[in-house]
Design a protein around this motif. Sequence first.
Motif, PDB file in Angstrom:
ATOM      1  N   PHE A 130       0.747  -1.066   0.176  1.00 13.25           N
ATOM      2  CA  PHE A 130       0.056   0.071  -0.125  1.00 13.25           C
ATOM      3  C   PHE A 130       0.743   1.261  -0.106  1.00 13.25           C
ATOM      4  CE2 PHE A 130      -1.926   3.474   2.179  1.00 13.25           C
ATOM      5  CZ  PHE A 130      -3.109   3.732   1.678  1.00 13.25           C
ATOM      6  N   ALA A 131       1.903   1.244   0.959  1.00 13.07           N
ATOM      7  CA  ALA A 131       2.706   2.564   0.999  1.00 13.07           C
ATOM      8  C   ALA A 131       3.298   2.617  -0.169  1.00 13.07           C
ATOM      9  CB  ALA A 131       3.698   2.351   2.316  1.00 13.07           C
ATOM     10  N   GLY A 132       4.171   1.609  -0.701  1.00 12.21           N
ATOM     11  CA  GLY A 132       4.810   1.737  -2.105  1.00 12.21           C
ATOM     12  C   GLY A 132       3.835   2.120  -3.397  1.00 12.21           C
ATOM     13  N   ALA A 133       2.831   1.603  -3.305  1.00  8.62           N
ATOM     14  CA  ALA A 133       1.699   2.243  -4.233  1.00  8.62           C
ATOM     15  C   ALA A 133       1.709   3.907  -4.273  1.00  8.62           C
ATOM     16  CB  ALA A 133       0.624   1.560  -4.322  1.00  8.62           C
ATOM     17  N   VAL A 134       1.674   4.393  -2.955  1.00 13.51           N
ATOM     18  CA  VAL A 134       1.318   5.828  -2.755  1.00 13.51           C
ATOM     19  C   VAL A 134       2.630   6.301  -3.449  1.00 13.51           C
ATOM     20  CG1 VAL A 134       1.147   7.561  -1.249  1.00 13.51           C
ATOM     21  CG2 VAL A 134      -0.138   5.616  -0.945  1.00 13.51           C
ATOM     22  N   ALA A 135       3.944   5.886  -3.058  1.00 11.45           N
ATOM     23  CA  ALA A 135       5.221   6.331  -3.558  1.00 11.45           C
ATOM     24  C   ALA A 135       5.314   6.319  -5.082  1.00 11.45           C
ATOM     25  CB  ALA A 135       6.219   5.541  -2.956  1.00 11.45           C
ATOM     26  N   LEU A 139       6.073   9.341  -7.567  1.00 12.36           N
ATOM     27  CA  LEU A 139       7.255   8.949  -8.718  1.00 12.36           C
ATOM     28  C   LEU A 139       6.729   9.221 -10.082  1.00 12.36           C
ATOM     29  CD1 LEU A 139       9.132   6.259  -6.927  1.00 12.36           C
ATOM     30  CD2 LEU A 139       9.726   8.330  -7.041  1.00 12.36           C
ATOM     31  N   LYS A 140       5.710   8.556 -10.345  1.00 19.27           N
ATOM     32  CA  LYS A 140       5.006   8.768 -11.771  1.00 19.27           C
ATOM     33  C   LYS A 140       4.565  10.215 -12.129  1.00 19.27           C
ATOM     34  CE  LYS A 140       1.094   7.205 -14.502  1.00 19.27           C
ATOM     35  NZ  LYS A 140      -0.342   6.627 -14.330  1.00 19.27           N
ATOM     36  N   GLU A 141       4.472  11.016 -11.358  1.00 19.13           N
ATOM     37  CA  GLU A 141       4.262  12.436 -11.872  1.00 19.13           C
ATOM     38  C   GLU A 141       5.512  13.297 -12.199  1.00 19.13           C
ATOM     39  OE1 GLU A 141       2.356  14.205  -8.283  1.00 19.13           O
ATOM     40  OE2 GLU A 141       0.251  14.196  -9.472  1.00 19.13           O
ATOM     41  N   LYS A 142       6.637  12.523 -11.691  1.00 24.52           N
ATOM     42  CA  LYS A 142       8.035  12.895 -11.979  1.00 24.52           C
ATOM     43  C   LYS A 142       8.532  12.253 -12.893  1.00 24.52           C
ATOM     44  CE  LYS A 142       8.743  14.607  -7.234  1.00 24.52           C
ATOM     45  NZ  LYS A 142       8.586  15.895  -7.759  1.00 24.52           N
ATOM     46  N   GLY A 143       7.947  11.353 -13.668  1.00 24.36           N
ATOM     47  CA  GLY A 143       8.551  10.453 -14.785  1.00 24.36           C
ATOM     48  C   GLY A 143       9.432   9.315 -14.202  1.00 24.36           C
ATOM     49  N   VAL A 336       6.230  -6.537  -3.710  1.00 25.42           N
ATOM     50  CA  VAL A 336       6.731  -6.114  -2.476  1.00 25.42           C
ATOM     51  C   VAL A 336       8.104  -5.413  -2.433  1.00 25.42           C
ATOM     52  CG1 VAL A 336       7.378  -6.646  -0.017  1.00 25.42           C
ATOM     53  CG2 VAL A 336       5.115  -7.773  -1.261  1.00 25.42           C
ATOM     54  N   ILE A 337       9.048  -5.985  -3.550  1.00 27.41           N
ATOM     55  CA  ILE A 337      10.242  -5.380  -3.607  1.00 27.41           C
ATOM     56  C   ILE A 337      10.241  -4.233  -4.423  1.00 27.41           C
ATOM     57  CG2 ILE A 337      12.549  -5.783  -4.813  1.00 27.41           C
ATOM     58  CD1 ILE A 337      12.160  -7.592  -2.398  1.00 27.41           C
ATOM     59  N   GLU A 338       9.249  -4.038  -5.246  1.00 30.19           N
ATOM     60  CA  GLU A 338       9.122  -2.761  -6.128  1.00 30.19           C
ATOM     61  C   GLU A 338       8.522  -1.860  -5.148  1.00 30.19           C
ATOM     62  OE1 GLU A 338       6.284  -3.261  -9.305  1.00 30.19           O
ATOM     63  OE2 GLU A 338       7.019  -5.280 -10.103  1.00 30.19           O
ATOM     64  N   ALA A 339       7.742  -2.130  -4.119  1.00 31.97           N
ATOM     65  CA  ALA A 339       7.284  -1.236  -3.096  1.00 31.97           C
ATOM     66  C   ALA A 339       8.185  -0.637  -2.318  1.00 31.97           C
ATOM     67  CB  ALA A 339       6.263  -1.778  -2.335  1.00 31.97           C
ATOM     68  N   ALA A 340       9.183  -1.587  -1.603  1.00 34.86           N
ATOM     69  CA  ALA A 340      10.258  -1.202  -1.056  1.00 34.86           C
ATOM     70  C   ALA A 340      11.113  -0.012  -1.741  1.00 34.86           C
ATOM     71  CB  ALA A 340      11.073  -2.340  -0.525  1.00 34.86           C
ATOM     72  N   ALA A 341      11.531  -0.387  -3.169  1.00 34.89           N
ATOM     73  CA  ALA A 341      12.304   0.318  -3.980  1.00 34.89           C
ATOM     74  C   ALA A 341      11.662   1.699  -4.046  1.00 34.89           C
ATOM     75  CB  ALA A 341      12.453  -0.380  -5.413  1.00 34.89           C
ATOM     76  N   ALA A 342      10.534   1.682  -4.263  1.00 35.88           N
ATOM     77  CA  ALA A 342       9.688   3.004  -4.647  1.00 35.88           C
ATOM     78  C   ALA A 342       9.714   3.862  -3.376  1.00 35.88           C
ATOM     79  CB  ALA A 342       8.105   2.541  -5.009  1.00 35.88           C
ATOM     80  N   LEU A 343       9.431   3.379  -2.422  1.00 32.84           N
ATOM     81  CA  LEU A 343       9.612   4.043  -0.924  1.00 32.84           C
ATOM     82  C   LEU A 343      11.152   4.388  -0.618  1.00 32.84           C
ATOM     83  CD1 LEU A 343       7.441   1.828   1.124  1.00 32.84           C
ATOM     84  CD2 LEU A 343       6.873   4.169   0.865  1.00 32.84           C
ATOM     85  N   SER A 344      11.983   3.941  -1.218  1.00 38.92           N
ATOM     86  CA  SER A 344      13.495   4.144  -1.035  1.00 38.92           C
ATOM     87  C   SER A 344      13.772   5.356  -1.846  1.00 38.92           C
ATOM     88  CB  SER A 344      14.370   2.926  -1.366  1.00 38.92           C
ATOM     89  OG  SER A 344      14.243   1.896  -0.367  1.00 38.92           O
ATOM     90  N   VAL A 345      13.497   5.270  -3.277  1.00 42.25           N
ATOM     91  CA  VAL A 345      13.636   6.356  -3.947  1.00 42.25           C
ATOM     92  C   VAL A 345      13.198   7.514  -3.753  1.00 42.25           C
ATOM     93  CG1 VAL A 345      13.403   6.842  -6.588  1.00 42.25           C
ATOM     94  CG2 VAL A 345      14.215   4.741  -5.903  1.00 42.25           C
ATOM     95  N   MET A 346      11.650   7.448  -3.421  1.00 45.92           N
ATOM     96  CA  MET A 346      10.970   8.630  -2.641  1.00 45.92           C
ATOM     97  C   MET A 346      11.663   9.355  -1.623  1.00 45.92           C
ATOM     98  SD  MET A 346       6.930   8.918  -1.832  1.00 45.92           S
ATOM     99  CE  MET A 346       6.209  10.639  -1.647  1.00 45.92           C
ATOM    100  N   GLU A 347      12.039   8.592  -0.663  1.00 46.35           N
ATOM    101  CA  GLU A 347      12.808   9.067   0.633  1.00 46.35           C
ATOM    102  C   GLU A 347      14.246   9.681   0.157  1.00 46.35           C
ATOM    103  OE1 GLU A 347      15.348   7.313   4.285  1.00 46.35           O
ATOM    104  OE2 GLU A 347      13.748   6.000   3.394  1.00 46.35           O
TER     105      GLU A 347
END
Length: 370
Positions: A130-135, A139-143, A336-347
């Motif tokens: 869920f959190a990764g989907a928000v991230a 990120l999508k808005e930034k391409g 799940v791995i994608e979600a963790a990556a998305a949260l990491s990149v956003m951070e």
Amino acid sequence: MQLRYSIFGESHGPAIGVVIENLPSGIPVDIEFINSELDRRRAKKGGLSTPRLESDLPEIVSGVFEGFTTGTPLCAIIRNGNTRSGDYSRTKDLARPSHADYTGRIRYGGFNDYRGGGHFSGRLTAPMVFAGAVAKLWLKEKGIFVGGHILRVGEAEDLPFDPVHIVPADFQKIASRTLPTISEEAGKAMEAIIQQARMEQTSVGGIVQCAVTGLPAGIGSPDESLEGIIAKNIFSVPAVKGLEFGLGFGFGSAYGHEVNDPMRMENGRVVSSSNNNGGILGGISSGMPLIFQAAIKPTPSISRPQDTINMETMENASIEIQGRHDPCILSRATVVIEAAAALSVMEAILDSMTDSATDSTTDSTTDGRS
């Protein structure tokens, strides 16, 4: 302020959930997309995952108003419904090999919820998705796009991502498959291995490869390296036991002239003709695709008799695990791995934005005093 998320709940408790703090305001919360991400993690019929089926419908209780994040803590919960705690009460004192039963009991003095692994359960990855989907929406808005696939299950291997040229549109096609692979033939071979493991009352592990495209150069720092931020989140995923970026451990048997990434100018930007470093140099993004691999161990819960200990009597014992378990979690672990990556990149991006703002303020102050 640093992006933070905290996952709460237990596998057989009333609900699980997540609180995300310091989210930017104004992120469009696309519930349909979030539900589609959670559906990728849900168990499916057909013998490839656990028979435990949950609806995994999130309830947002704070932090969203009229479809957008407010900037205050976002809290979402996911109700548990399909629990069978009796499967665990019979063996509550027997440490399941390769589970956190023993370490969790020691760490929390025996007060931890043992049912289904409690807070150590893979069930807790649903709030992370869920959190990764928000991230991902931010990120999508930034391409910037995040995608993954199963690179290996047992001895079956998929084609790897092209480390230089990755098309984000391919991520959706991969995600739509029963097993998210680039090669459909590889997916069929993996299915056969998983079904064989299930029939033999065992389980099988594998590797997930993840990529981030559109990430500009300059994200991360030597003090808060991009690899370190990603590793922190990836290793919070149950069953992850290894992580490598780009060529990873392949560097250990290579020579510099073989694996250095030659650089050139192309259409006004710096690119490299290879990407063995996985898009990160000195802990900072290079502008090339960010690529890493995460090793997932076989599901510890298997139906074969195993040696263990009785944690109450501290005597040797044996255990034959009953219940509903995954013969392989790779089909569910990719998102799940994608979600963790998305949260990491956003951070990392938010940290860089904060650093830039601080630097600008410092420069302005200094100029004013000169």
